[in-house]
Design a protein around this motif. Sequence first.
Motif, PDB file in Angstrom:
ATOM      1  N   ALA A 196       0.967  -0.897   0.159  1.00 13.05           N
ATOM      2  CA  ALA A 196       0.172  -0.091   0.139  1.00 13.05           C
ATOM      3  C   ALA A 196       1.468   0.914   0.517  1.00 13.05           C
ATOM      4  CB  ALA A 196      -0.820   0.169   1.546  1.00 13.05           C
ATOM      5  N   GLY A 197       0.252   2.535  -0.551  1.00 14.69           N
ATOM      6  CA  GLY A 197       0.917   3.692  -0.335  1.00 14.69           C
ATOM      7  C   GLY A 197       0.433   4.834   0.546  1.00 14.69           C
ATOM      8  N   SER A 198      -0.232   4.195   1.030  1.00  9.84           N
ATOM      9  CA  SER A 198      -0.690   4.995   2.420  1.00  9.84           C
ATOM     10  C   SER A 198      -1.671   4.608   3.025  1.00  9.84           C
ATOM     11  CB  SER A 198      -2.509   6.474   1.118  1.00  9.84           C
ATOM     12  OG  SER A 198      -3.292   5.602   0.544  1.00  9.84           O
ATOM     13  N   VAL A 199      -2.131   5.415   4.096  1.00 14.41           N
ATOM     14  CA  VAL A 199      -3.002   4.451   6.045  1.00 14.41           C
ATOM     15  C   VAL A 199      -4.248   4.034   4.962  1.00 14.41           C
ATOM     16  CG1 VAL A 199      -4.046   4.900   7.680  1.00 14.41           C
ATOM     17  CG2 VAL A 199      -1.889   6.537   6.884  1.00 14.41           C
ATOM     18  N   ASP A 200      -4.366   4.564   4.118  1.00 16.24           N
ATOM     19  CA  ASP A 200      -6.091   4.204   3.550  1.00 16.24           C
ATOM     20  C   ASP A 200      -5.985   3.255   2.607  1.00 16.24           C
ATOM     21  OD1 ASP A 200      -7.465   6.183   4.915  1.00 16.24           O
ATOM     22  OD2 ASP A 200      -8.177   7.273   2.787  1.00 16.24           O
ATOM     23  N   GLU A 201      -5.290   3.193   1.294  1.00 18.54           N
ATOM     24  CA  GLU A 201      -4.540   1.878   1.118  1.00 18.54           C
ATOM     25  C   GLU A 201      -4.193   0.799   1.915  1.00 18.54           C
ATOM     26  OE1 GLU A 201      -2.361   1.841  -1.966  1.00 18.54           O
ATOM     27  OE2 GLU A 201      -2.938   4.394  -2.875  1.00 18.54           O
ATOM     28  N   ALA A 202      -3.545   0.891   2.826  1.00 19.69           N
ATOM     29  CA  ALA A 202      -3.130  -0.078   4.007  1.00 19.69           C
ATOM     30  C   ALA A 202      -4.545  -1.237   4.628  1.00 19.69           C
ATOM     31  CB  ALA A 202      -2.763   0.466   4.833  1.00 19.69           C
ATOM     32  N   ILE A 203      -5.485   0.158   4.895  1.00 17.75           N
ATOM     33  CA  ILE A 203      -6.539  -0.570   5.770  1.00 17.75           C
ATOM     34  C   ILE A 203      -7.171  -1.340   4.568  1.00 17.75           C
ATOM     35  CG2 ILE A 203      -8.739   0.888   6.609  1.00 17.75           C
ATOM     36  CD1 ILE A 203      -7.454   2.375   7.442  1.00 17.75           C
ATOM     37  N   SER A 204      -7.182  -0.736   3.761  1.00 18.10           N
ATOM     38  CA  SER A 204      -8.019  -1.858   2.096  1.00 18.10           C
ATOM     39  C   SER A 204      -7.546  -2.559   2.107  1.00 18.10           C
ATOM     40  CB  SER A 204      -8.183  -0.551   1.400  1.00 18.10           C
ATOM     41  OG  SER A 204      -8.941   0.545   2.147  1.00 18.10           O
ATOM     42  N   CYS A 205      -5.875  -2.589   1.723  1.00 22.75           N
ATOM     43  CA  CYS A 205      -5.679  -4.143   1.787  1.00 22.75           C
ATOM     44  C   CYS A 205      -5.289  -4.876   3.101  1.00 22.75           C
ATOM     45  CB  CYS A 205      -4.159  -3.941   1.357  1.00 22.75           C
ATOM     46  SG  CYS A 205      -3.752  -2.774   0.123  1.00 22.75           S
ATOM     47  N   VAL A 206      -5.585  -4.592   4.229  1.00 14.64           N
ATOM     48  CA  VAL A 206      -6.013  -5.341   5.317  1.00 14.64           C
ATOM     49  C   VAL A 206      -7.279  -5.979   5.390  1.00 14.64           C
ATOM     50  CG1 VAL A 206      -5.861  -5.355   7.748  1.00 14.64           C
ATOM     51  CG2 VAL A 206      -4.537  -4.405   6.418  1.00 14.64           C
ATOM     52  N   GLU A 207      -8.700  -5.151   4.939  1.00 18.11           N
ATOM     53  CA  GLU A 207      -9.452  -5.364   4.544  1.00 18.11           C
ATOM     54  C   GLU A 207      -9.826  -6.659   3.440  1.00 18.11           C
ATOM     55  OE1 GLU A 207     -12.056  -2.025   4.089  1.00 18.11           O
ATOM     56  OE2 GLU A 207     -12.304  -2.181   6.103  1.00 18.11           O
ATOM     57  N   ARG A 208      -9.136  -6.999   2.671  1.00 20.87           N
ATOM     58  CA  ARG A 208      -9.245  -7.575   2.048  1.00 20.87           C
ATOM     59  C   ARG A 208      -8.792  -9.196   1.716  1.00 20.87           C
ATOM     60  NH1 ARG A 208      -8.754  -3.390  -1.491  1.00 20.87           N
ATOM     61  NH2 ARG A 208      -6.436  -4.010  -1.712  1.00 20.87           N
ATOM     62  N   ALA A 209      -7.283  -8.758   2.707  1.00 18.22           N
ATOM     63  CA  ALA A 209      -5.886  -9.845   3.138  1.00 18.22           C
ATOM     64  C   ALA A 209      -6.052 -10.726   4.065  1.00 18.22           C
ATOM     65  CB  ALA A 209      -5.102  -9.756   1.822  1.00 18.22           C
ATOM     66  N   GLY A 210      -6.750  -9.982   5.021  1.00 19.72           N
ATOM     67  CA  GLY A 210      -6.771 -10.119   6.271  1.00 19.72           C
ATOM     68  C   GLY A 210      -5.563 -10.108   6.972  1.00 19.72           C
ATOM     69  N   ARG A 211      -4.995 -10.063   8.329  1.00 21.50           N
ATOM     70  CA  ARG A 211      -4.891 -10.189   9.196  1.00 21.50           C
ATOM     71  C   ARG A 211      -3.222 -10.247   8.594  1.00 21.50           C
ATOM     72  NH1 ARG A 211      -1.977 -11.889  13.334  1.00 21.50           N
ATOM     73  NH2 ARG A 211      -0.976 -11.181  15.239  1.00 21.50           N
ATOM     74  N   PRO A 212      -2.793  -8.902   8.869  1.00 21.35           N
ATOM     75  CA  PRO A 212      -1.142  -9.027   8.631  1.00 21.35           C
ATOM     76  C   PRO A 212      -0.389 -10.028   9.681  1.00 21.35           C
ATOM     77  CG  PRO A 212      -1.217  -7.172   8.920  1.00 21.35           C
ATOM     78  CD  PRO A 212      -1.924  -8.033   9.055  1.00 21.35           C
ATOM     79  N   ASP A 213       0.687 -11.122   9.478  1.00 18.70           N
ATOM     80  CA  ASP A 213       1.787 -11.959  10.319  1.00 18.70           C
ATOM     81  C   ASP A 213       2.968 -10.827  10.952  1.00 18.70           C
ATOM     82  OD1 ASP A 213       0.523 -14.277  11.122  1.00 18.70           O
ATOM     83  OD2 ASP A 213       1.071 -14.214   8.669  1.00 18.70           O
ATOM     84  N   SER A 214       2.402  -9.366  10.168  1.00 14.33           N
ATOM     85  CA  SER A 214       4.347  -8.572  10.384  1.00 14.33           C
ATOM     86  C   SER A 214       3.763  -6.768   9.585  1.00 14.33           C
ATOM     87  CB  SER A 214       5.565  -8.478  10.432  1.00 14.33           C
ATOM     88  OG  SER A 214       5.176  -9.386   8.899  1.00 14.33           O
ATOM     89  N   ILE A 215       4.055  -5.519   9.916  1.00 18.29           N
ATOM     90  CA  ILE A 215       4.001  -5.057   8.846  1.00 18.29           C
ATOM     91  C   ILE A 215       5.422  -4.087   8.762  1.00 18.29           C
ATOM     92  CG2 ILE A 215       2.703  -2.424   8.761  1.00 18.29           C
ATOM     93  CD1 ILE A 215       0.832  -3.303  11.045  1.00 18.29           C
ATOM     94  N   LEU A 216       5.879  -3.845   7.852  1.00 14.40           N
ATOM     95  CA  LEU A 216       6.810  -2.948   7.058  1.00 14.40           C
ATOM     96  C   LEU A 216       6.389  -2.048   6.118  1.00 14.40           C
ATOM     97  CD1 LEU A 216       8.961  -5.702   5.226  1.00 14.40           C
ATOM     98  CD2 LEU A 216       9.978  -4.811   7.799  1.00 14.40           C
ATOM     99  N   ALA A 217       6.658  -0.537   7.786  1.00 19.19           N
ATOM    100  CA  ALA A 217       5.965   0.416   6.661  1.00 19.19           C
ATOM    101  C   ALA A 217       6.877   1.492   6.942  1.00 19.19           C
ATOM    102  CB  ALA A 217       5.781   1.354   7.899  1.00 19.19           C
ATOM    103  N   ASP A 218       7.082   2.948   6.180  1.00 16.97           N
ATOM    104  CA  ASP A 218       8.119   3.731   5.434  1.00 16.97           C
ATOM    105  C   ASP A 218       7.564   4.403   6.996  1.00 16.97           C
ATOM    106  OD1 ASP A 218       9.875   5.321   4.350  1.00 16.97           O
ATOM    107  OD2 ASP A 218       8.925   6.058   3.230  1.00 16.97           O
ATOM    108  N   TYR A 219       9.165   5.765   7.353  1.00 13.34           N
ATOM    109  CA  TYR A 219       8.287   6.084   7.574  1.00 13.34           C
ATOM    110  C   TYR A 219       7.440   7.570   7.565  1.00 13.34           C
ATOM    111  CZ  TYR A 219       8.394  10.720  11.219  1.00 13.34           C
ATOM    112  OH  TYR A 219       8.203  11.438  12.192  1.00 13.34           O
TER     113      TYR A 219
END
Length: 490
Positions: free
Chosen positions: A393-416
Amino acid sequence: MYAKDLEGRYVLVNSNALQVMGVTRETAVGAFDRDLFPPEVSAHVEAIDQQVLRTGESTVFGEEIGGFLQNRHLFLTTKAPLCRPSGEIIGLVGISRDVTKVKRVEESLRTAKTEADRANLAKSKFLAAASHDLRQPVQSLMLFMEVLKGLLTVHPAATTLALMEQSLDALRLLLDSLLDVSRLDSGLVVANPIAMPVQPLLERLQTEYGPRAAAGGLEYRTLRTEAVVRSDPTLLERMLRNLIENALRYTARGGVLVGCRRRGEELLIEVVDTGVGVPAERHAEIFEDFFQIGNPERDRTKGLGLGLAVVRRLGRLLGHEITVRSRPGTGSIFSVKVPLVADAEPAAPARRDADEPNGNGGSGLILVVDDEAMIRAGLQALLEGWGYEVITAGSVDEAISCVERAGRPDSILADYRLRAGETGHDAIRAIHDRFDPAVPAAIITGDTDPERLTEAHAGGFLLIHKPVGASDLRRSVEHMVAEANTRLRA
């Protein structure tokens, strides 16, 4: 100097005081302050006089005198009770000293320091911004380089790829030097001193630098010691590494010797070389940021000029004095003064994140949040090559949408730094708030601004600095996925 009676009349005024007051002796003697000075000045002076006469104690105060002088002057005045031998107070005596010039010098120094601090802050901000902007493309290059290595192991281009990797590693080391300085300045590095034997540290350095020195036609020797000192093992090793790197870099013939000497309750750990040497008048300069001797062309093989600057900062953090003795054409001796202790403490067990990657295929779902498409693509290709499922994902909203579709991630790598003022913190907190606060997360940053680093550290997430090597990234991801599995089993 002057003297007054109990009523406040001047009974004695010397020539210096008359000059400051701008009156004659005939005018001053027998007069009150209200006869000589403006009301606001005389009222202030008389109040102090009454305090001295009432308490019988001397006082020191500063006063700015002007109006009757062409230029305003600042005086430091001492007033004390005037007493008979019996102790009876019969008046007071005052002595004033013109400190105008001293105060002007002090003000000039304060102004100069303010300007220097402002310039230093501007430099730090420039370096932070430049470092971040440089780290982004370097990070994507390193990610794609690692992917290509797996695809071209037996390809004729593998040799060229290896040379490209060496160049990228050199660039990464230079950027890491900037990061080291910024982390030390921001207070993120905390010393944990323990009682530690010095010999194992010297043996590790011998194992690493001995072959390197020999490859360059130099001799590397270590003198054995049984000394035990109190220091932070990691930070002390970093100091010695920087000193040894510096010695090897500026030594063309002869070699480097690392040894110890006892001085009372302290141990001098010394790095001795037969290199180019440093003129005495430049011994202080070599510890400044970006300062180098004999490198006007800025040859990158001679470093960035930050190695000794890091040593100086680490020395201050640990309380270890750094000294240098050197002569041009003869060589240099850099000494680190460390307190001696009686016995070593048991070594702490190695942390899991310091181990090598396990080499097995990974499993689990990783969420990557980065506003740079090239970084996202590189991380996805690398992580999928290790066996992980990846959503990006490239933004906070995209990240939320991705997780809603794919399910709970095992870990998150996020650029600052994300776009539109968003940060990796925002993305991680949004996922934690909406789905599961137990998901392990890491902030990946190329930002060396001390304030930004402190903010990222305070968030409580794993901090990964760009450009990150593949092995370091893999260790971090394995650590987070293992942590997630542990939490699920609990």
